[in-house]
Design a protein around this motif. Structure first.
Motif, PDB file in Angstrom:
ATOM      1  N   TRP A 124      25.387  44.008  10.780  1.00 49.60           N
ATOM      2  CA  TRP A 124      26.390  43.126  10.195  1.00 49.60           C
ATOM      3  C   TRP A 124      25.779  41.863   9.602  1.00 49.60           C
ATOM      4  O   TRP A 124      26.225  41.383   8.553  1.00 49.60           O
ATOM      5  CB  TRP A 124      27.464  42.778  11.230  1.00 49.60           C
ATOM      6  CG  TRP A 124      28.387  43.917  11.518  1.00 49.60           C
ATOM      7  CD1 TRP A 124      28.542  44.577  12.699  1.00 49.60           C
ATOM      8  CD2 TRP A 124      29.263  44.565  10.588  1.00 49.60           C
ATOM      9  NE1 TRP A 124      29.461  45.594  12.559  1.00 49.60           N
ATOM     10  CE2 TRP A 124      29.924  45.605  11.278  1.00 49.60           C
ATOM     11  CE3 TRP A 124      29.556  44.359   9.240  1.00 49.60           C
ATOM     12  CZ2 TRP A 124      30.858  46.429  10.664  1.00 49.60           C
ATOM     13  CZ3 TRP A 124      30.481  45.196   8.615  1.00 49.60           C
ATOM     14  CH2 TRP A 124      31.127  46.207   9.328  1.00 49.60           C
ATOM     15  N   GLY A 125      24.757  41.314  10.241  1.00 48.21           N
ATOM     16  CA  GLY A 125      24.103  40.135   9.674  1.00 48.21           C
ATOM     17  C   GLY A 125      23.481  40.427   8.329  1.00 48.21           C
ATOM     18  O   GLY A 125      23.598  39.643   7.372  1.00 48.21           O
ATOM     19  N   THR A 126      22.818  41.587   8.239  1.00 48.75           N
ATOM     20  CA  THR A 126      22.193  42.004   6.984  1.00 48.75           C
ATOM     21  C   THR A 126      23.234  42.250   5.896  1.00 48.75           C
ATOM     22  O   THR A 126      23.066  41.839   4.746  1.00 48.75           O
ATOM     23  CB  THR A 126      21.358  43.272   7.215  1.00 48.75           C
ATOM     24  OG1 THR A 126      20.283  42.964   8.113  1.00 48.75           O
ATOM     25  CG2 THR A 126      20.798  43.819   5.917  1.00 48.75           C
ATOM     26  N   VAL A 127      24.323  42.911   6.272  1.00 49.11           N
ATOM     27  CA  VAL A 127      25.399  43.181   5.313  1.00 49.11           C
ATOM     28  C   VAL A 127      26.026  41.878   4.813  1.00 49.11           C
ATOM     29  O   VAL A 127      26.206  41.675   3.602  1.00 49.11           O
ATOM     30  CB  VAL A 127      26.479  44.078   5.952  1.00 49.11           C
ATOM     31  CG1 VAL A 127      27.755  44.100   5.100  1.00 49.11           C
ATOM     32  CG2 VAL A 127      25.948  45.496   6.139  1.00 49.11           C
ATOM     33  N   ALA A 128      26.353  40.982   5.737  1.00 47.53           N
ATOM     34  CA  ALA A 128      27.017  39.726   5.357  1.00 47.53           C
ATOM     35  C   ALA A 128      26.149  38.893   4.422  1.00 47.53           C
ATOM     36  O   ALA A 128      26.640  38.343   3.425  1.00 47.53           O
ATOM     37  CB  ALA A 128      27.363  38.931   6.611  1.00 47.53           C
ATOM     38  N   LEU A 129      24.865  38.802   4.725  1.00 53.89           N
ATOM     39  CA  LEU A 129      23.970  38.000   3.892  1.00 53.89           C
ATOM     40  C   LEU A 129      23.802  38.628   2.508  1.00 53.89           C
ATOM     41  O   LEU A 129      23.809  37.926   1.486  1.00 53.89           O
ATOM     42  CB  LEU A 129      22.610  37.870   4.583  1.00 53.89           C
ATOM     43  CG  LEU A 129      21.828  36.576   4.332  1.00 53.89           C
ATOM     44  CD1 LEU A 129      22.632  35.369   4.763  1.00 53.89           C
ATOM     45  CD2 LEU A 129      20.502  36.618   5.066  1.00 53.89           C
ATOM     46  N   SER A 130      23.665  39.940   2.471  1.00 55.64           N
ATOM     47  CA  SER A 130      23.475  40.637   1.196  1.00 55.64           C
ATOM     48  C   SER A 130      24.704  40.500   0.309  1.00 55.64           C
ATOM     49  O   SER A 130      24.594  40.249  -0.901  1.00 55.64           O
ATOM     50  CB  SER A 130      23.165  42.115   1.447  1.00 55.64           C
ATOM     51  OG  SER A 130      21.972  42.262   2.187  1.00 55.64           O
ATOM     52  N   LYS A 131      25.894  40.664   0.887  1.00 57.07           N
ATOM     53  CA  LYS A 131      27.121  40.516   0.110  1.00 57.07           C
ATOM     54  C   LYS A 131      27.287  39.090  -0.409  1.00 57.07           C
ATOM     55  O   LYS A 131      27.842  38.881  -1.490  1.00 57.07           O
ATOM     56  CB  LYS A 131      28.335  40.901   0.963  1.00 57.07           C
ATOM     57  CG  LYS A 131      28.430  42.392   1.252  1.00 57.07           C
ATOM     58  CD  LYS A 131      29.676  42.738   2.040  1.00 57.07           C
ATOM     59  CE  LYS A 131      30.929  42.580   1.205  1.00 57.07           C
ATOM     60  NZ  LYS A 131      32.143  43.051   1.918  1.00 57.07           N
ATOM     61  N   ALA A 132      26.769  38.139   0.357  1.00 53.45           N
ATOM     62  CA  ALA A 132      26.913  36.743  -0.046  1.00 53.45           C
ATOM     63  C   ALA A 132      26.041  36.377  -1.241  1.00 53.45           C
ATOM     64  O   ALA A 132      26.408  35.511  -2.039  1.00 53.45           O
ATOM     65  CB  ALA A 132      26.592  35.825   1.136  1.00 53.45           C
TER      66      ALA A 132
END
Length: 262
Positions: free
Chosen positions: A112-120
């Protein structure tokens, strides 16, 4: 990569730290992130060109703060050309003995951390017409091994999500690479979570005898430069990916009997 803006998470040690030194030598402008601010400044002090290295501490488990962290990162140099998601944590525990809270922590950090940062960071990349995202997965992202259930799940999830995302943003000139290391000589096993969430604090023999982080970083940079969608880095252990693909039953029996530490 001269003057390109590269944001690296997990930059305070291991593969992430090695990537910082390599990109710094190549002339990139760097944003380096991890939880430990003191260690990030140590890494910065070890860089040849410190003026182009900016420290931005963050905790990948705190997913609700990552949008703001991405906004702060974009303001530093005006854009993000390449995001390397190198931050993460592994596991050394049997599934039936591991607290669900520990499994959730691993998923929150690794997935989730990787997903959230990438989407941002994606909207900014799309607006400027190009960008790259690289995720440091693992060969365990392609097959599961004992004592790694939640870790394997988090890495498998990265592949499913970012394979889909790659297809969705391909027409926007965004390249996504999934990097799958095997045995790399880092402290990942020392920091691994046990069943109750405490540190494993033991260096695995396979890790101790693994590829150096600098060699791994060099191969990662080549893969990103050549827009490789998926790449495996390490020694003979990476052959397990093909073993599982073409001989799944034999591989399953092998895994049950072997003592693999990835």
């Amino acid at each position: 990569m001269k003057n390109k803006v590269v944001w690296i998470t997990g930059a305070s040690s291991g593969i992430g730290e090695a990537l910082v030194y390599a990109y710094n030598s190549a002339g990139a402008k760097l944003i380096i992130s991890a939880r430990n601010r003191d260690e990030l400044f140590r890494v910065k002090m070890n860089c040849k060109n410190q003026i182009n290295v900016h420290v931005l501490s963050l905790d990948l488990e705190e997913t609700g703060q990552l949008v703001d962290k991405a906004a702060a990162a974009e303001k530093i140099f005006g854009q993000i050309d390449l995001l390397i998601n190198s931050g993460g944590i592994t596991q050394r525990a049997l599934a039936l003995e591991t607290a669900i809270e520990v499994e959730q922590k691993i998923m929150n950090i690794n997935f989730w951390g990787t997903v959230a940062l990438s989407k941002a960071v994606l909207p900014g990349m799309i607006a400027k017409g190009n960008g790259q995202i690289a995720c440091i997965s693992s060969v365990v992202g392609k097959f599961g091994t004992p004592h790694r259930s939640a870790y394997a799940a988090s890495k498998h999830a990265l592949h499913g999500y970012f394979d889909s995302l790659r297809a969705e943003v391909a027409d926007k000139n965004i390249n996504i690479s999934l990097i799958c290391p095997g045995y790399i000589k880092t402290n990942i096993s020392l920091n691994a979570l046990t069943a109750d969430g405490s540190k494993h604090d033991v260096m695995d023999q396979n890790q101790e005898n693994g590829m150096s982080p600098a060699t791994c970083a060099s191969q990662i940079i080549d893969a990103i430069k050549n827009n490789k969608e998926e790449v495996y880095i390490g020694g003979k252990e990476i052959k397990g990916v093909l073993f599982k693909r073409f001989f799944p039953l034999r591989f399953s029996k092998y895994i049950r009997k072997s003592k693999i530490n990835l």
